[in-house]
Design an enzyme around this catalytic site. Structure first.
Site, short mmCIF file in Angstrom:
data_model
loop_
_atom_site.label_atom_id
_atom_site.label_comp_id
_atom_site.label_asym_id
_atom_site.label_seq_id
_atom_site.Cartn_x
_atom_site.Cartn_y
_atom_site.Cartn_z
N HIS A 308 2.56 -7.23 -1.49
CA HIS A 308 3.76 -7.52 -2.27
C HIS A 308 4.29 -6.22 -2.85
O HIS A 308 3.52 -5.33 -3.21
CB HIS A 308 3.44 -8.50 -3.41
CG HIS A 308 4.66 -9.13 -4.00
ND1 HIS A 308 5.40 -8.53 -4.98
CD2 HIS A 308 5.28 -10.30 -3.70
CE1 HIS A 308 6.43 -9.30 -5.28
NE2 HIS A 308 6.39 -10.37 -4.52
N ASP A 365 3.22 -16.85 -0.42
CA ASP A 365 3.42 -17.54 0.85
C ASP A 365 2.13 -17.81 1.62
O ASP A 365 2.15 -18.49 2.65
CB ASP A 365 4.37 -16.72 1.74
CG ASP A 365 5.76 -16.64 1.14
OD1 ASP A 365 6.28 -17.69 0.77
OD2 ASP A 365 6.31 -15.53 1.02
N1 CMC Z 1 -0.73 -6.27 6.54
C1 CMC Z 1 -1.16 -5.03 6.86
N2 CMC Z 1 -0.76 -3.91 6.21
C2 CMC Z 1 0.08 -4.06 5.19
C3 CMC Z 1 0.57 -5.31 4.80
C4 CMC Z 1 0.13 -6.45 5.51
N3 CMC Z 1 0.56 -7.67 5.19
N4 CMC Z 1 1.41 -5.17 3.76
C5 CMC Z 1 1.47 -3.87 3.50
N5 CMC Z 1 0.65 -3.18 4.34
C6 CMC Z 1 0.38 -1.74 4.36
C7 CMC Z 1 1.52 -0.96 4.96
O1 CMC Z 1 1.37 -0.79 6.35
C8 CMC Z 1 1.40 0.34 4.21
O2 CMC Z 1 0.34 1.08 4.74
P1 CMC Z 1 0.41 2.72 4.77
O3 CMC Z 1 0.44 3.14 3.32
O4 CMC Z 1 -0.84 3.12 5.47
O5 CMC Z 1 1.66 3.06 5.50
C9 CMC Z 1 0.98 -0.09 2.80
O6 CMC Z 1 0.28 -1.33 2.99
C10 CMC Z 1 2.14 -0.31 1.84
O7 CMC Z 1 3.03 -1.24 2.46
P2 CMC Z 1 4.59 -1.18 2.38
O8 CMC Z 1 5.16 -1.82 3.60
O9 CMC Z 1 5.03 0.23 2.09
O10 CMC Z 1 4.85 -2.06 1.09
P3 CMC Z 1 6.17 -2.77 0.70
O11 CMC Z 1 6.17 -2.92 -0.75
O12 CMC Z 1 7.34 -2.08 1.31
O13 CMC Z 1 6.04 -4.19 1.47
C11 CMC Z 1 5.76 -6.45 1.96
C12 CMC Z 1 5.80 -5.39 0.86
C13 CMC Z 1 5.67 -7.81 1.31
C14 CMC Z 1 7.05 -6.38 2.80
C15 CMC Z 1 4.52 -6.20 2.86
O14 CMC Z 1 3.35 -6.25 2.10
C16 CMC Z 1 4.44 -7.18 4.04
O15 CMC Z 1 5.07 -6.94 5.07
N6 CMC Z 1 3.69 -8.30 3.88
C17 CMC Z 1 3.66 -9.35 4.90
C18 CMC Z 1 4.90 -10.25 4.78
C19 CMC Z 1 4.81 -11.16 3.58
O16 CMC Z 1 3.78 -11.79 3.33
N7 CMC Z 1 5.91 -11.29 2.85
C20 CMC Z 1 6.01 -12.19 1.66
C21 CMC Z 1 6.19 -11.39 0.40
S1 CMC Z 1 5.91 -12.32 -1.11
C22 CMC Z 1 7.07 -13.57 -1.18
C23 CMC Z 1 8.48 -13.19 -1.09
O17 CMC Z 1 8.91 -12.16 -1.56
O18 CMC Z 1 9.22 -13.96 -0.52
#
Ligand code: CMC
Length: 431
Positions: A308, A365
């Site tokens: 998140h 989720d």
């Molecule tokens: N699985 C594997 N790696 C992950 C995941 C995941 N679900 N989420 C983040 N990471 C890794 C990412 O690859 C990155 O690694 P590195 O630092 O080595 O490059 C690190 O963790 C930080 O991730 P980020 O993408 O920079 O973080 P963000 O804040 O931009 O993304 C997110 C947040 C929710 C988009 C992401 O965690 C994700 O894609 N999660 C899966 C989709 C999901 O469950 N979404 C629902 C969010 S909560 C409800 C809502 O908002 O609707």
């Protein structure tokens, strides 16, 4: 102003003082509204992770401690003690309704639950398999052509009626879009039911079934909608606010919010989680194989329902969803293999170095899709249920934005990295 709150930006030897802003819960910010005018520079932050786009009094989130408050009340207290319409009232009006107002609000929601009869034909014209989020967003924006458009400076009564219409009709639209997708006749809303019972009835009753929503399912539906009711400046609320900043009407803004919510990184994640779990079972993958894929930077696969932007600890909504899911599966024993896989995957991920280092925990989720599944909702309806819950939050933000003296057209800048000016190339010289 205390020393640690003062700031100065130094650019090419010049110092520019930056005004400090502080929220009621201690949030600190630097006011950069004059940054470009003073320094000739803009700030660069593509994911807006370091940007406060507004001041808001609706929801407070502490992502480090896992705290979520709506108008100052803890989510856990609201879930245990309120129904969804009370929380909607709280978000929209700023205070919990006294009994008289609560009754009036519920009665109003019933009064406006019907859709204009001409809108029914729209549902029929969508192709089989149309995603209900596409139908939902299109129908919401269509409301603006059936019901008098709210003027930008609309008076309070006009605003109130539009807000009530939306809250009331969204569940009717959601249920009709489901009935259309399975080819069953639409079930009309009824004044004899509460908000959530009405919705379940429109979803699951048919001319040949004697469906009667179980009180426990109605209570659960209330809790699920409250769980999603607001989450400050998330992507869909920001999309909704951005459209609202142009002066577009409320229906158009909510429709934009629904489209933003649909994506799998946001509200579409509940559908994506269940599809991921189904895929794991179908392919016979072990938790190790799944986690290896999630950690592999060459593989676009991510562990859906994990991670998140704000929470760096267990999402408080996920904690509640996990408990609700466990209780439901005890009450209604369904041998759901998906739940077992989800539990095991969560345990392995939380013990894994990659997930621990990055503070990746289950988000809202991760378990909600499994609850919807056990309640009998089809997978594609999960983001629709998220939208239904999020609606009062979007509305509250839209109303707040209209009163905010700092509110302006949202129009970011960019850093242009394309070609410099070049000579126009006539067609015969182009390669
Ligand atoms: N699985 C594997 N790696 C992950 C995941 C995941 N679900 N989420 C983040 N990471 C890794 C990412 O690859 C990155 O690694 P590195 O630092 O080595 O490059 C690190 O963790 C930080 O991730 P980020 O993408 O920079 O973080 P963000 O804040 O931009 O993304 C997110 C947040 C929710 C988009 C992401 O965690 C994700 O894609 N999660 C899966 C989709 C999901 O469950 N979404 C629902 C969010 S909560 C409800 C809502 O908002 O609707």
């Amino acid at each position: 102003m205390t020393a640690e709150k003062q700031a100065e930006l130094r650019v090419a030897g010049e110092g520019y003082p930056l005004k400090a802003l502080e929220g009621t819960m201690g949030d600190l910010a630097l006011d950069i509204r004059d940054l470009r005018a003073q320094s000739g520079r803009v700030a660069y932050d593509p994911g807006m992770a370091n940007v406060a786009s507004c001041r808001s009094a609706i929801t407070f989130v502490d992502g480090e401690k896992g705290i979520l408050l709506h108008r100052g009340y803890a989510l856990e207290d609201l879930i245990e003690n309120c129904n969804f319409t009370e929380v909607a009232y709280l978000l929209i009006h700023g205070a919990l309704p006294p009994e008289e107002k609560r009754k009036k609000f519920s009665a109003l929601l019933n009064l406006h639950s019907m859709l204009h009869e001409d809108m029914r034909s729209f549902f029929g014209n969508y192709p089989e398999g149309a995603h209900p989020m596409a139908v939902l967003s299109a129908m919401v924006v269509s409301l603006s052509s059936f019901y008098p458009e709210l003027r930008h400076n609309g008076v309070k009564e006009e605003v109130d009626i539009t807000v009530t219409r939306l809250l009331s009709k969204l569940r009717t639209i959601a249920a009709f879009s489901y009935k259309k997708s399975i080819g069953e006749p639409y079930i009309y809303p009824s004044h004899k039911y509460s908000y959530c019972e009405n919705f379940l009835n429109m979803m699951f009753r048919s001319p040949v079934s004697r469906y009667k929503a179980e009180p426990e399912d109605v209570a659960l539906m209330n809790k699920l909608l409250i769980l999603h009711a607001d989450h400050e400046q998330n992507a869909s609320t920001t999309a909704m606010r951005m459209v609202g900043s142009t002066g577009a009407n409320l229906y158009a803004c909510i429709s934009a919010g629904i489209c933003a919510l649909w994506g799998p990184l946001h509200g579409g994640a509940n559908q994506a989680v269940v599809e991921m779990l189904e895929g794991i079972i179908e392919e016979g993958l072990t938790p190790e194989q799944v986690l290896a894929r999630a950690k592999n930077k060459q593989d676009p696969f991510r562990l859906m329902g994990f991670g998140h932007r704000i929470y760096k600890t267990y999402d408080p909504r996920a904690k509640i969803a996990k408990r609700l899911c466990t209780e439901l599966l005890q009450r209604r024993p369904i041998n759901d293999k998906l739940f077992d896989v989800a539990l095991e995957l969560e345990e392995r991920a939380l013990a894994d170095e990659y997930f621990r280092e990055r503070n990746l925990y289950p988000n809202v989720d991760y378990y909600t899709g499994l609850i919807y599944r056990a309640l009998g909702f089809p997978t594609e309806m999960y983001p629709v249920l998220f939208a239904l819950g999020r609606l009062p939050g979007w509305i509250a933000h839209w109303l707040e934005m209209r009163q905010d003296p700092d509110q302006k057209l949202m129009r970011p800048r960019q850093i242009y990295v394309g070609p410099e000016r070049r000579e126009f190339a006539p067609v015969e010289t182009r390669e």
